[in-house]
Design a protein around this motif. Structure first.
Motif, PDB file in Angstrom:
ATOM      1  N   VAL A 130      40.569  46.072  73.305  1.00  0.00           N
ATOM      2  CA  VAL A 130      40.704  46.862  72.081  1.00  0.00           C
ATOM      3  C   VAL A 130      40.618  45.955  70.857  1.00  0.00           C
ATOM      4  CG1 VAL A 130      42.256  48.341  70.740  1.00  0.00           C
ATOM      5  CG2 VAL A 130      42.034  48.674  73.206  1.00  0.00           C
ATOM      6  N   GLN A 131      41.293  44.817  70.914  1.00  0.00           N
ATOM      7  CA  GLN A 131      41.256  43.901  69.777  1.00  0.00           C
ATOM      8  C   GLN A 131      39.859  43.344  69.549  1.00  0.00           C
ATOM      9  OE1 GLN A 131      44.606  41.454  71.302  1.00  0.00           O
ATOM     10  NE2 GLN A 131      45.519  41.738  69.289  1.00  0.00           N
ATOM     11  N   ALA A 132      39.124  43.119  70.643  1.00  0.00           N
ATOM     12  CA  ALA A 132      37.771  42.567  70.525  1.00  0.00           C
ATOM     13  C   ALA A 132      36.808  43.565  69.864  1.00  0.00           C
ATOM     14  CB  ALA A 132      37.241  42.183  71.899  1.00  0.00           C
TER      15      ALA A 132
ATOM     16  N   PRO B 121      39.935  48.759  63.178  1.00  0.00           N
ATOM     17  CA  PRO B 121      39.626  50.196  63.121  1.00  0.00           C
ATOM     18  C   PRO B 121      39.183  50.564  61.713  1.00  0.00           C
ATOM     19  CG  PRO B 121      41.995  49.851  63.071  1.00  0.00           C
ATOM     20  CD  PRO B 121      41.382  48.505  63.310  1.00  0.00           C
ATOM     21  N   PRO B 122      38.624  51.751  61.533  1.00  0.00           N
ATOM     22  CA  PRO B 122      38.180  52.152  60.195  1.00  0.00           C
ATOM     23  C   PRO B 122      39.311  52.088  59.171  1.00  0.00           C
ATOM     24  CG  PRO B 122      37.396  53.691  61.857  1.00  0.00           C
ATOM     25  CD  PRO B 122      38.352  52.777  62.541  1.00  0.00           C
ATOM     26  N   SER B 123      38.969  51.757  57.948  1.00  0.00           N
ATOM     27  CA  SER B 123      39.975  51.730  56.887  1.00  0.00           C
ATOM     28  C   SER B 123      40.542  53.125  56.676  1.00  0.00           C
ATOM     29  CB  SER B 123      39.359  51.224  55.584  1.00  0.00           C
ATOM     30  OG  SER B 123      38.906  49.892  55.724  1.00  0.00           O
TER      31      SER B 123
ATOM     32  N   CYS C 188      45.839  53.665  62.623  1.00  0.00           N
ATOM     33  CA  CYS C 188      44.992  52.862  61.728  1.00  0.00           C
ATOM     34  C   CYS C 188      45.758  52.422  60.487  1.00  0.00           C
ATOM     35  CB  CYS C 188      43.753  53.652  61.319  1.00  0.00           C
ATOM     36  SG  CYS C 188      42.543  53.874  62.639  1.00  0.00           S
ATOM     37  N   GLN C 189      46.568  53.300  59.942  1.00  0.00           N
ATOM     38  CA  GLN C 189      47.376  52.927  58.780  1.00  0.00           C
ATOM     39  C   GLN C 189      48.348  51.804  59.133  1.00  0.00           C
ATOM     40  OE1 GLN C 189      48.757  57.004  58.011  1.00  0.00           O
ATOM     41  NE2 GLN C 189      47.887  56.862  55.959  1.00  0.00           N
TER      42      GLN C 189
END
Length: 485
Positions: A162-164, A168-170, A258-259
């Motif tokens: 997941v980190q690779a 994530p979108p802003s 994401c936030q």
């Protein structure tokens, strides 16, 4: 053909009760068309994995819906409440309101995905547009698979994957204004009967929590500003305010992953010395993600052992012991403190959750599903993925599970993580007068020490319902039977 260029849009809210970083709401607002904001209280789901939310979560949901309605009112629109099958109600609402499109954020869980498929088909039959957007995960389950197309069952490689994938979108900003759709009638919040009345047992929840998006953002800001430093160690101390307290806000989507991800990275960039604490905090977000991905692959995670060998485990049926555990009357102070904290506040410190779960499934040999069910009803943050996955982790039957022979010693856990006994004194006040050397094992106190503290074992506080050593030996013997089979 009628011109539908200004037909209203329906935004279907579910476990995303916020205005900011809400992809479906953002998309609807950008159309410039009137917006109908809808929440459907749907307890009609019958697919595998469908569960009615528990009592504590129902209370939280009511407060969160009130907060969302208040936030939407500032944008010029109400929150419409309906009750029943979403796949039936939403197409009817589209016809009633003249809506041309329905937007929602997807939930990657089998019963919800089945509803989305039924809804999409119904809307398409009516000639309505249906748009589903990314849900409340950092990565979709379809994008984190093995070469054979299966989900990962070990956390560390999962989190690396997941980190690779990168950031994530802003997060998206909340709309500043919405055009109101036609006036519509719906359910009142009171008619949904989400809050307890007779009796009203939610006083402790009200004293502890302020649900809603604004409270979630304030809690996130406070945690990152004041408690992120030292999180790696403090997170294991129930006697300290060392955790974020964001889990129920995250459960109901008052704040998005994401936030949290972006805010945490920003905080770590501002204070590089906190980088390791930030990584540890984000790995906890990753564990939630891992549990949700497990649930995507195993919809009946709350009932089926991930390790089939545990299907033959010799669980004991003991209603008396189960009730003592539920009430916080086991005679083990750290266990009882955790169970009483849960009943009063709707949460329990994560370290203590592991201790009380281990005690139930190993010392008492009671099926993990009984504990999971109790947590499901009493936790305000009861999550369909994390709750059963964590119980299976402790029981040894799950993915990346702790070995069954790892039996938490409740006395040592208390002495290590509540060394002064302040957590026990708060939640088990009948033991408050004992010194710290005895508070985690009051049965070791001399009669004069017990009398001086006002403690009478068996009267003011129970004797242990099971001997630790004997309980551990019994658990290991049961495990050996499973291994032998």
């Amino acid at each position: 053909m009628a011109d539908r260029s200004d037909a209203p849009c329906i935004v279907w809210f579910r476990d995303d009760l916020r205005l900011s970083d809400h992809t479906a709401l953002h998309a609807a607002a950008r159309t410039g068309r009137p917006v109908i904001c809808l929440y459907v209280f749907d307890e009609t789901l019958r697919q595998p994995g469908a569960r009615a939310i528990g009592g504590a979560a129902r209370w939280w949901l009511a407060q969160s819906l009130r907060a969302l309605n208040k936030g939407l009112a500032t944008l010029g629109v109400p929150l419409l409440l309906r009750k029943g099958s979403a796949a039936t109600i939403i197409p009817k609402l589209a016809g009633e309101s003249g809506a041309g499109a329905v937007f929602w954020n997807t939930i990657a869980q089998a019963p919800h995905l089945a509803t989305e498929r039924d809804l999409t088909a119904a809307l398409c039959d009516l000639g309505n547009e249906a748009q589903a957007f990314a849900g409340d995960l950092l990565a979709t389950p379809e994008n984190v698979r093995t070469k054979e197309g299966r989900g990962l069952r070990v956390f560390t490689p999962f989190w690396r994957r997941v980190q690779a994938m990168g950031a994530p979108p802003s997060p998206l900003p909340a709309p500043t204004h919405l055009r109101a759709g036609p006036s519509l009638t719906g359910e009142t919040l009171e008619s949904l009967r989400l809050e307890p009345t007779r009796p009203d047992w939610a006083g402790g929840l009200r004293d502890t929590w302020t649900p809603g998006e604004s409270a979630a953002q304030m809690r996130l800001k406070d945690f990152l500003g004041h408690r992120l430093s030292g999180y790696t160690g403090d997170r294991d101390r129930p006697d300290r305010d060392g955790t974020s307290g964001l889990s129920p806000h995250l459960r109901f989507g008052e704040v998005s992953p994401c936030q949290i991800w972006h805010a945490t990275h920003f905080a770590a960039a501002e204070h590089p010395a906190q980088a390791s604490d930030a990584d540890k905090f984000l790995s906890e977000l990753g564990w939630r993600e891992f549990c949700r991905h497990l649930l995507f692959d195993v919809p009946d995670l709350d009932t089926r052992n991930l390790q089939p060998s545990f299907d033959a485990f010799p669980w004991r049926h003991d209603e008396v012991a189960l009730a003592a555990w539920q009430r916080g009357q086991t005679g083990y102070p750290i266990v009882d403190a955790g169970m009483r904290q849960l009943w009063h506040t709707g949460v329990m410190h994560n370290r203590v959750r592991m201790v009380v779960a281990s005690f139930l499934v190993k010392h008492l040999l009671i099926d993990w599903r009984a504990g999971e069910k109790w947590f499901w009803d009493t936790l305000v943050d009861a999550d369909a993925g994390s709750n059963p996955a964590n119980w299976q982790w402790v029981a040894g039957s799950g993915a990346d599970a702790a070995p069954y022979f790892r039996v938490f010693n409740p006395m040592l856990q208390g002495e290590k993580f509540d060394p002064d006994g302040s957590y026990v004194r708060r939640w088990v006040p009948e033991l408050a007068g004992l010194p710290k050397k005895l508070i985690h094992q009051p049965w070791e106190a001399a009669p004069l020490e017990l009398a001086g503290a006002g403690v009478t074992l068996g009267k003011t506080y129970p004797h242990p319902i099971v001997d630790h050593r004997k309980g551990r030996e019994r658990a290991l013997k049961a495990y050996e039977k499973v291994r032998a089979r």
